[in-house]
Design an enzyme around this catalytic site. Structure first.
Site, PDB file in Angstrom:
ATOM      1  CB  SER A  71      -0.931  -0.004   1.209  1.00  0.00           C
ATOM      2  OG  SER A  71      -0.172  -0.056   2.386  1.00  0.00           O
ATOM      3  CG  HIS A 127      -3.447  -0.843  -2.646  1.00  0.00           C
ATOM      4  ND1 HIS A 127      -3.676   0.484  -2.442  1.00  0.00           N
ATOM      5  CD2 HIS A 127      -3.384  -1.407  -1.409  1.00  0.00           C
ATOM      6  CE1 HIS A 127      -3.747   0.728  -1.151  1.00  0.00           C
ATOM      7  NE2 HIS A 127      -3.581  -0.399  -0.511  1.00  0.00           N
ATOM      8  CD  GLU A 172      -5.167   3.047  -4.994  1.00  0.00           C
ATOM      9  OE1 GLU A 172      -5.473   4.243  -4.978  1.00  0.00           O
ATOM     10  OE2 GLU A 172      -4.242   2.590  -4.302  1.00  0.00           O
ATOM     11  CG  ASN A 209      -3.770   4.289   1.565  1.00  0.00           C
ATOM     12  OD1 ASN A 209      -4.954   4.459   1.887  1.00  0.00           O
ATOM     13  ND2 ASN A 209      -3.182   3.112   1.665  1.00  0.00           N
TER      14      ASN A 209
END
Ligand code: 3H9
Length: 697
Positions: free
Chosen positions: A411, A432, A444, A482
């Site tokens: 991540s 991800h 992702e 993120n």
């Protein structure tokens, strides 16, 4: 009759056939074709009954969503369906695939309906910020009663052919060829001397029930569950008209309410969410004919919560998957974890025991990399530490067959560096997943510098097969989701130091529509991750980037979120309900003092600006760097992975709706007042000054 609707006669039956790929949507040509065909069948003295059938994968899946917001074109759908219902010859809709929205409304205006056994029917307009606008709110209650109609129209969830049959929405469920079934049904109607059976003329299901009480209860439920949503309450009002007004008046009322929804900003945002979710799967610059590798078997490295969740995604899609763990004990625990998680679904009633067993047969455990020699795709989900990843990828490189897809679920680490641990960086890609991986829809798909087109196309196809919303992104710290959430998290902590409480910030965000408040979310995922990032940032960031100190103080006091029973909130044993943390005010006061900040009242609007504009500014940087290929992809990521309200369209759509000039002006003020974090993204500045939007890019 037209290109998209044809009429032919088979004996005494007129066959009206719709052929408008991909989903037979009711664009103007289809509406025109339906009207002309039904009129011609009505006028033909040889015709004794009419069958409506569709080509392709599905019956009519609804109005053409692309026409919303454009000038209306005749004939309108309500006129078409009213015309069909008024016909003097019995008509039969033959449903396969999905009869949704306007599609079900057309079917309800036919006098009889039959459905293939795998079909589904529903009125999903509410998910697009609308209500059924072609008689659905008046006709469905006349068939299934007000209670069930409210359920279906307000939730938008479709029902199966079998349930539709039990409820009387369809008269018969069949298996086999569409036209043959339709003709058989129509010929039987003729033989039995059955004429039209108009839904609009029925009142039996509306009688003998306290419908007003049902409506009041649904309104109260919505007040509680979806207070900010525009269309659900209007759906209820439209259904209310079905039992308080005669049909023609009810249809008029439905039209008025539909028109209100059509012009609402929420409708625009939800339609944006619908189309952009589909657009996100299209990778710019990737040739359409890029070959996709076969993937019939998978492996996951690491049997923690994430690894097991990912393995379950493969099993759910029918793909056999091996979980590799370092010891037999860890391997067995991982398998048990999968069984326990499925077990919870069985308990909730969303999975049968038989389905659990079937999925468990697809999940096996191994401890040796040599057992991965034949798998098509491997997803690594081990500890987020480069040294650990190195060992895994070297082992995969040594053991996996040529052509295997080697994916990392990292991540935050550099995928390009991970790819270099192999002699085949072109086969390495990021997948991800978001926790819990078996539930969250977002994926992702991270394209490394060397990832080949073929591997990227295969990774996107894997996402689709796993029923994920797969969005391609580039490599950077935190990728898209993120990286943006770091900004959001930091600003919410600053708000606490400036005078807000977690309760206030979370309430403001939930009122905005976020599925969860920022702090309840932090407690859920655990504060240690954020703390580790902060510690790293303190060592690397230039001094002008000030950082909040709350997390450090909370960690000292043993408050790490739900797992310690205490974080921004406290949790009673066995409960996930956040309660005010009585020790927090002292920590906040100390943090404010340390930062030299005078605590003050903050408004909800200010909280939204600080959190949302932090997302938007970072989103603009991400776009400019090409890490996301379009602004709308960022919206798709936020709606599907971070609980961002679809009715606000995603952060970038929201920015466009507020106006980029306004967003930019506020960010400039924040930059002046709050410092370096708020430096406006050059792209935002440019667009704002040119009077443009993210959507124009
Ligand atoms: C309505 O009916 C209002 C009425 O009550 C009143 C009017 C007065 N229009 O999803 P997919 C496109 S509101 C235009 O990937 P699947 C879609 O964009 C409507 N286009 O396929 C995509 O295009 P592309 C109520 C549409 O097999 C392609 O078709 N109905 C529409 O996974 C394939 O779509 C709904 O809300 C449309 N209505 O799923 C149903 N629908 O290939 C909405 C799809 O260029 N549709 N497209 O990306 C769905 O739920 C799914 O598409 C369906 C098929 C389940 C049908």
């Amino acid at each position: 009759m037209s290109d998209v609707v044809t009429l032919e006669r088979q004996g005494a039956v007129a066959v009206v056939r719709v052929n408008n790929p991909p989903v037979n949507a009711l664009g103007v040509a289809v509406r025109q074709g339906l009207e002309n065909s039904f009129k011609a069948a009505e006028a033909d003295p040889e015709v004794k009954a009419i069958v409506l059938v569709c080509e392709g994968n599905t019956f009519i899946a609804g109005a053409d969503i692309k026409e919303f917001g454009k000038p209306p074109q005749s004939p309108s759908l309500p006129d078409v369906v009213n015309g069909i219902e008024a016909g003097s010859k019995p008509s039969v809709a033959v449903i396969h695939g999905t009869a949704l929205g306007g599609g079900l409304e057309v079917a309800l205006s036919c006098h009889y309906r039959i459905a293939r056994k795998d079909a589904k029917v529903g009125l999903p307009e509410v998910k697009l910020g609308l209500l059924p606008g072609a008689g659905g709110t008046q006709r469905l209650p006349r068939v299934v009663g007000v209670e069930k109609a409210l359920d279906m129209i307000v939730s938008g969830a479709p029902i199966s052919a079998t349930e539709a049959n039990q409820l009387g929405v369809v008269d018969e469920v069949f298996d086999g060829e569409l036209l043959a079934a339709g003709l058989a049904f129509a010929n039987k109607l003729i033989a039995d001397g059955k004429g039209p059976r108009r839904t609009g003329e029925r009142t039996d299901k509306l009688e003998g029930v306290d419908n007003a009480a049902l409506v009041a209860a649904k309104r109260a439920e919505l007040e509680k569950k979806a207070p900010g949503l525009f269309s659900p309450q209007r759906c209820v009002s439209a259904v209310e008209a079905a039992f308080t007004l005669p049909l023609t008046e009810g249809l008029k009322r439905e039209r008025e309410l539909f028109a209100e929804c059509l012009v609402s900003p929420q409708r625009a945002a939800l339609v944006h969410a619908f189309f952009t979710e589909r657009l996100a799967s299209k990778v710019d610059g990737l040739p359409k004919d890029t070959p996709v590798r076969e993937f019939n078997s998978a492996a996951v490295i690491g049997g923690g919560t994430m690894g097991v969740g990912i393995a379950m995604c493969f099993a759910n899609a029918g793909i056999p998957v091996k979980i590799l763990e370092i010891s037999e004990d860890a391997r067995d625990k991982a398998i048990q974890r999968a069984r326990d998680t499925y077990g919870m679904s069985v308990k909730r009633g969303s999975l049968t025991e038989a389905a659990l067993e079937k999925r468990m047969t697809l999940i096996s455990g191994v401890t040796d990399y040599a057992d991965l020699a034949d798998v098509d795709v491997v997803v690594e989900a081990v500890f987020e530490e480069m040294g650990v990843k190195q060992k895994v990828f070297e082992a995969l490189d040594a053991n996996c067959k040529p052509g295997a897809i080697l994916a990392s679920n990292t991540s935050s680490l550099d995928l390009n560096q991970i790819a270099q641990f192999t002699k085949r960086p072109e086969d390495v890609v990021g997948l991800h997943f978001f926790s819990p991986a078996n539930v969250m829809r977002l994926l992702e798909v991270v394209r490394g510098e060397k990832t080949s087109d073929e591997v990227l196309a295969t990774a996107m196809a894997i996402g689709k097969k796993l029923k994920k919303v797969a969005v391609p992104v580039g490599v950077c710290d935190g990728f898209v989701g993120n990286r943006m959430v770091f900004q959001y998290g930091r600003e919410s902590e600053f708000l606490l130091e400036e005078g807000a409480t977690p309760e206030q910030v979370d309430a403001a965000l939930r009122k905005f529509g976020m599925a969860m408040g920022a702090f309840a979310m932090r407690d859920l995922s655990g504060l240690d991750i954020g703390l580790a990032i902060r510690t790293r940032q303190r060592q690397t960031l230039p001094a002008e980037f000030k950082l909040p100190t709350i997390l450090d103080k909370m960690a000292e006091a043993g408050m790490l979120g739900q797992k310690t029973g205490k974080g921004f909130y406290v949790y009673e044993k066995g409960s996930r309900t956040p309660l005010p943390n009585p020790e927090l005010p002292a920590i906040l006061a100390a943090a404010s003092k340390e930062q030299g900040v005078e605590r003050r009242e903050l408004s909800d609007d200010y909280i939204i600006e600080r959190t949302m504009y932090a997302l938007i500014n970072e989103g603009a940087k991400i776009l400019e760097e090409g890490v996301a290929q379009r602004a709308s992809d960022i919206d798709v990521i936020y709606i599907n992975g971070y609980g961002f309200p679809a009715h606000q369209g995603g952060p970038m759509f929201y920015a466009d709706a507020v106006g980029l000039d306004r967003v930019y002006a506020r960010i400039c003020e924040f930059h002046e007042q709050l410092g370096a974090w708020w430096k406006p993204a050059p792209l935002l500045e440019k667009l704002a000054k040119e009077g443009r939007k993210f959507a124009d890019l």
